[in-house]
Scaffold this motif. Sequence first.
Motif, PDB file in Angstrom:
ATOM      1  N   VAL A 156       7.731  23.788 -23.208  1.00 50.33           N
ATOM      2  CA  VAL A 156       8.332  25.071 -22.880  1.00 50.33           C
ATOM      3  C   VAL A 156       7.853  25.469 -21.498  1.00 50.33           C
ATOM      4  N   ASP A 157       8.807  25.700 -20.623  1.00 50.48           N
ATOM      5  CA  ASP A 157       8.470  26.074 -19.251  1.00 50.48           C
ATOM      6  C   ASP A 157       7.528  25.079 -18.591  1.00 50.48           C
ATOM      7  N   MET A 158       7.699  23.840 -18.930  1.00 50.11           N
ATOM      8  CA  MET A 158       6.865  22.778 -18.354  1.00 50.11           C
ATOM      9  C   MET A 158       7.173  22.635 -16.866  1.00 50.11           C
ATOM     10  N   PRO A 159       6.173  22.605 -16.023  1.00 51.46           N
ATOM     11  CA  PRO A 159       6.470  22.417 -14.604  1.00 51.46           C
ATOM     12  C   PRO A 159       6.975  21.002 -14.346  1.00 51.46           C
ATOM     13  N   LEU A 160       7.980  20.875 -13.534  1.00 49.95           N
ATOM     14  CA  LEU A 160       8.499  19.561 -13.184  1.00 49.95           C
ATOM     15  C   LEU A 160       7.841  19.126 -11.877  1.00 49.95           C
ATOM     16  N   PRO A 161       7.325  17.912 -11.840  1.00 50.45           N
ATOM     17  CA  PRO A 161       6.535  17.477 -10.688  1.00 50.45           C
ATOM     18  C   PRO A 161       7.277  17.584  -9.354  1.00 50.45           C
ATOM     19  N   PHE A 162       8.582  17.420  -9.383  1.00 50.92           N
ATOM     20  CA  PHE A 162       9.306  17.412  -8.120  1.00 50.92           C
ATOM     21  C   PHE A 162       9.763  18.796  -7.696  1.00 50.92           C
ATOM     22  N   ALA A 163       9.553  19.792  -8.567  1.00 44.69           N
ATOM     23  CA  ALA A 163      10.170  21.092  -8.298  1.00 44.69           C
ATOM     24  C   ALA A 163       9.119  22.195  -8.213  1.00 44.69           C
ATOM     25  N   ALA A 164       9.501  23.271  -7.537  1.00 43.02           N
ATOM     26  CA  ALA A 164       8.647  24.453  -7.533  1.00 43.02           C
ATOM     27  C   ALA A 164       8.590  24.990  -8.958  1.00 43.02           C
ATOM     28  N   PRO A 165       7.437  25.530  -9.381  1.00 42.62           N
ATOM     29  CA  PRO A 165       7.271  25.933 -10.781  1.00 42.62           C
ATOM     30  C   PRO A 165       8.333  26.914 -11.264  1.00 42.62           C
ATOM     31  N   THR A 166       8.872  27.704 -10.376  1.00 42.47           N
ATOM     32  CA  THR A 166       9.817  28.720 -10.832  1.00 42.47           C
ATOM     33  C   THR A 166      11.273  28.286 -10.684  1.00 42.47           C
ATOM     34  N   SER A 167      11.506  27.077 -10.237  1.00 42.46           N
ATOM     35  CA  SER A 167      12.894  26.721  -9.958  1.00 42.46           C
ATOM     36  C   SER A 167      13.616  26.107 -11.153  1.00 42.46           C
ATOM     37  N   TRP A 168      12.878  25.794 -12.203  1.00 46.31           N
ATOM     38  CA  TRP A 168      13.509  25.249 -13.408  1.00 46.31           C
ATOM     39  C   TRP A 168      12.981  25.965 -14.637  1.00 46.31           C
ATOM     40  N   LYS A 169      13.877  26.180 -15.602  1.00 41.62           N
ATOM     41  CA  LYS A 169      13.463  26.630 -16.925  1.00 41.62           C
ATOM     42  C   LYS A 169      13.600  25.427 -17.839  1.00 41.62           C
ATOM     43  N   THR A 170      12.595  25.197 -18.654  1.00 37.38           N
ATOM     44  CA  THR A 170      12.643  24.015 -19.512  1.00 37.38           C
ATOM     45  C   THR A 170      12.298  24.394 -20.946  1.00 37.38           C
ATOM     46  N   CYS A 171      12.856  23.669 -21.878  1.00 39.48           N
ATOM     47  CA  CYS A 171      12.520  23.921 -23.275  1.00 39.48           C
ATOM     48  C   CYS A 171      12.857  22.704 -24.120  1.00 39.48           C
ATOM     49  N   SER A 172      11.999  22.425 -25.087  1.00 36.38           N
ATOM     50  CA  SER A 172      12.295  21.389 -26.075  1.00 36.38           C
ATOM     51  C   SER A 172      12.635  22.085 -27.382  1.00 36.38           C
ATOM     52  N   TYR A 173      13.410  21.425 -28.193  1.00 33.38           N
ATOM     53  CA  TYR A 173      13.828  22.013 -29.463  1.00 33.38           C
ATOM     54  C   TYR A 173      13.493  21.054 -30.587  1.00 33.38           C
ATOM     55  N   GLY A 174      12.806  21.541 -31.585  1.00 35.46           N
ATOM     56  CA  GLY A 174      12.467  20.690 -32.717  1.00 35.46           C
ATOM     57  C   GLY A 174      11.062  20.161 -32.603  1.00 35.46           C
ATOM     58  N   GLU A 175      10.720  19.353 -33.565  1.00 35.17           N
ATOM     59  CA  GLU A 175       9.360  18.849 -33.634  1.00 35.17           C
ATOM     60  C   GLU A 175       9.134  17.652 -32.711  1.00 35.17           C
ATOM     61  N   ASP A 176      10.214  17.091 -32.239  1.00 40.64           N
ATOM     62  CA  ASP A 176      10.164  15.833 -31.543  1.00 40.64           C
ATOM     63  C   ASP A 176       9.916  16.061 -30.058  1.00 40.64           C
ATOM     64  N   GLU A 177       8.744  15.641 -29.603  1.00 38.53           N
ATOM     65  CA  GLU A 177       8.386  15.972 -28.233  1.00 38.53           C
ATOM     66  C   GLU A 177       8.980  15.042 -27.190  1.00 38.53           C
ATOM     67  N   ALA A 178       9.202  13.772 -27.558  1.00 41.89           N
ATOM     68  CA  ALA A 178       9.710  12.840 -26.559  1.00 41.89           C
ATOM     69  C   ALA A 178      11.158  13.203 -26.218  1.00 41.89           C
ATOM     70  N   TRP A 179      11.663  12.565 -25.200  1.00 45.75           N
ATOM     71  CA  TRP A 179      12.967  12.999 -24.689  1.00 45.75           C
ATOM     72  C   TRP A 179      14.098  12.785 -25.675  1.00 45.75           C
ATOM     73  N   HIS A 180      13.870  11.971 -26.733  1.00 45.49           N
ATOM     74  CA  HIS A 180      14.973  11.797 -27.671  1.00 45.49           C
ATOM     75  C   HIS A 180      15.113  13.008 -28.577  1.00 45.49           C
ATOM     76  N   GLY A 181      14.106  13.897 -28.577  1.00 48.76           N
ATOM     77  CA  GLY A 181      14.305  15.197 -29.194  1.00 48.76           C
ATOM     78  C   GLY A 181      15.029  16.057 -28.176  1.00 48.76           C
ATOM     79  N   PRO A 182      15.856  16.999 -28.606  1.00 49.28           N
ATOM     80  CA  PRO A 182      16.621  17.766 -27.610  1.00 49.28           C
ATOM     81  C   PRO A 182      15.726  18.514 -26.620  1.00 49.28           C
ATOM     82  N   HIS A 183      16.028  18.351 -25.361  1.00 49.89           N
ATOM     83  CA  HIS A 183      15.353  19.072 -24.285  1.00 49.89           C
ATOM     84  C   HIS A 183      16.402  19.637 -23.357  1.00 49.89           C
ATOM     85  N   LEU A 184      16.091  20.775 -22.795  1.00 50.62           N
ATOM     86  CA  LEU A 184      16.997  21.345 -21.795  1.00 50.62           C
ATOM     87  C   LEU A 184      16.207  21.641 -20.530  1.00 50.62           C
ATOM     88  N   PHE A 185      16.718  21.175 -19.419  1.00 49.97           N
ATOM     89  CA  PHE A 185      16.154  21.469 -18.104  1.00 49.97           C
ATOM     90  C   PHE A 185      17.226  22.263 -17.362  1.00 49.97           C
TER      91      PHE A 185
END
Lengths: 417, 172
Positions: free
Chosen positions: A289-318
Amino acid sequence: VSAHPMELIAAYGEGIDRERAETVDRHIADCDSCRTYARQMERVDALISRREAIAPLPAWQPVPRQRRGGVAVFVAIAAALMLLVTVSVVRERMGERAASSPSSTVNRAAAFLDACAVLAPGAVRVGLAQSPEQRPRRVSTDIQTTSGVVPSIFPTICRHGGPEQRWSDASLLLMRRDGGIDAADMLARAFGGPGSPDVVDDWVATQTDMPRAQMWVGHGRSDGGSDPWWAVAVIVDRYGYVVTHASRDTATRLAAVAYEELVSPGACILIARAAAAAGLPEGSYFGHVDMPLPFAAPTSWKTCSYGEDEAWHGPHLFLRSQPTSREEAEQLLAQVLTQDITFPAERLAPWTALESGTWLTRGRVRLSAGLNAPAQVVDWSGVAVSDGSHFFVVTAATDELALRLARAVSAELARVP
Amino acid sequence: VNESVAPLPVSALRAAEWDAAYREYGPALLRFLRRLSQTRSVAEELVQETFVRAMQAANVPERAQELRPWLYRIATNVAIDRLRRDRRLSFIPFAGSEPAPERDMDQIDLVRRALRAIPADQAAALVLRLHEGFGPHEIAEMLGVSEAAVRSRLVRGRRKFLETYERFGGVA
């Protein structure tokens, strides 16, 4: 005619004018490679012309064997197909309208108005501790009073804290005010009213710089609880919510973040609504949730994962926070998903355009539950969408799911003024 | 299918006409679509989709002789849509992980595979012309393009097919 008139040789079978045909004939007579090419072209025609076997006409697949055949079957199948389409459209529209429908059930409202989708990123932004024990969790909306159990007026309540049920932990009570509940009613019934073990002694209207919002602050207390708590209530547009915390300052800051998430839906709200529209089971927001993306300024992306599955095969939204042109999006594609330090993609396919403004990629990671646990190879798919203003990326276990979620996120974003 | 499913808003007579059209043209359409499909079941699916789209169309030809090319036009669009969609979803392998051509693949499978690998509009034009025997003028009407465009697709399609077929291990 060029030295080797391959184009004309390939067109020969379709008929070319006499002058060109003679030119080709003369050329072929003196050119071994062109003669070979001409023979190959004839062979191509023969290969493609070779008839497929005439197979018996298949029965319609979805029909039980005993009911196959005839007009009735054809009509029934077509009707079933139409019904499926209709149901799909109706479900989609219901999904779109659920948030604004006064007759929505509590469950449906909860699916589209999940307090945890607001509290999870809020907790990160105000700096509350992030640990598996303190993840945001939905709590019962039932209220125990001296006269029995009554349902809360808030269909969805979320708490960020330990297992104890206490309002001094960060909590959010959230509703849409479609049922005619006014501010006074909301404040009076926020914690169950008379007979409730949790009460706010007095609500004080407070100045706020949140546009269109009204805000109240109250001091709360619970029977048998030693920790007093603060409650901040806000009404903005059709939303009403109350935030509680042991610290007045934290409660106020959480209320401000919740305002931002509701007025301009954040990644958790969007992926939650998309997941509900796609028929996924209720999930939580954990990890990215609100994970900083290495290539981006911390405030330039909103991020969230949904469900118990942390890896990218669980739904994520950037979701990119600021307006992003199609050209900018195309440039960002090369960066997003490639530089994550938490789950570095072992393999990542190049982005491929599916249609204008939509791209697909596939990735693979190797995960292990522990140092000695066997590694598991996990594939996932990513869909990026740019509508010329918004830019976001959804990841999920399959192409189809990623596409469905991406479409649902697009629909949600289209409703944002 | 449940008996209680509401019927389509078409008259029984109309439904009977569709049933007859399905029986008359379905086998030929299946053969045509099989040429452009990976498996027989996909081709069968596409035949169904062709007729469902036809039944939902507002501009069904009145004259019987126009019905066949019209159905082929729908089938061609269905096949092109499918080819393009499959390609979008399947041609994103990881670098170096493309499956090697199967050595013992039947020649006819190789032909189908090569057709599916070349641009969909060229493949459709080639199959309509060479497998189904339509003339360039008829194909132009079906595809909604000029006759010159059809000829161009046929020429480019032949060349592309040869290149692809040989790349897959076929010998022309």
